[in-house]
Write a protein that holds these residues in place. Sequence first.
Motif, short mmCIF file in Angstrom:
data_model
loop_
_atom_site.label_atom_id
_atom_site.label_comp_id
_atom_site.label_asym_id
_atom_site.label_seq_id
_atom_site.Cartn_x
_atom_site.Cartn_y
_atom_site.Cartn_z
N ASP A 132 0.92 -1.57 -0.28
CA ASP A 132 0.09 -0.14 -0.41
C ASP A 132 0.62 0.80 -0.29
OD1 ASP A 132 -1.66 2.02 0.22
OD2 ASP A 132 -3.28 0.75 1.65
N ASP A 149 -5.68 0.59 -9.13
CA ASP A 149 -6.05 2.09 -8.78
C ASP A 149 -5.42 2.67 -9.20
OD1 ASP A 149 -6.26 4.29 -7.00
OD2 ASP A 149 -5.04 3.39 -5.09
N SER A 151 -5.23 6.51 -8.86
CA SER A 151 -5.07 7.48 -8.22
C SER A 151 -3.64 6.50 -9.35
CB SER A 151 -5.38 7.47 -7.17
OG SER A 151 -5.39 6.76 -6.35
#
Length: 294
Positions: A132, A149, A151
């Motif tokens: 993460d 993800d 982003s």
Amino acid sequence: MRVDDLKVLTYAAEHGSLSAAARELAITPAVASVAIKRLEDALGTRLLVRSTRSLRLTTAGAHYLVHAKAALNALNQGEKELHRERQEIAGELSLAMPSDLGRNVLLGWLDTFMAQHPQLHLRLRVSDRVSDLFRQPVEIALRYGVPEDSSLVALPLKSDNYRVVCASPDYITRHGSPAYPDDLHQHNCLCFVLGERVHNQWKFGSDNINVKGNRVSDDADCVRRWALAGEGIAYKSRLDVEEDLRNGRLVAMLEEFPSEPTPLYLVCPHRLSLTPAVIALKDFLIQQLKGDSR
């Protein structure tokens, strides 16, 4: 406590005037006066004695000014250090990478990269679990596949990488080689865990073959070692086993059937993470991957 309020105090003490301090900081005298009032309220003491024509520090103000200047100098130095690190290949580089490729290929390349940039310090995380990047102390990661993800910033290192079905010559001698993907049902297939899911659905074009075997691991290097030991058939990233295939320790099978694409990316949480060190590493790895004919 605001940094700007500390600046007003130091400039006012230096120039002996709030108006002069305001001009220096490109603010109005009223804003400067509010800043001093806010600082005095926070500290619970008067820092300046003011009249219409003069300004001087109180005893408490003189004592506090020493610390205010030290704080501003420390912040200024920190900003310079950050700017320097963003201009030079220096500082700490925190990197996460997959186990098999990391241990058996990238580790040696990183040694070469570090030797080229002696001011760089490396903090390495080797694991097949997805790091993460927003919560763990990792700046960048090398990952197979496009990140889910959106982003995240993902820069391609090896776009044409793909998975390959492979086994040791000893396994093939004992159990034979599958002629078609469906033949994998008659073989011991070595599987690994992606996230929390066992990757036992091997893709060949539009076909998905559900395989099974007696060994599963969340470490891709373990799967490769089992394949080398003749324990079964693996479905590995070509990058992971290229050297084994080249030297005959493993044999590729079913190559006429299109397998699953597995592009390699350098991933970071933000464009600001692309420091000179990260960009240099990206370019270095791309050249190594090209030179290694992978």
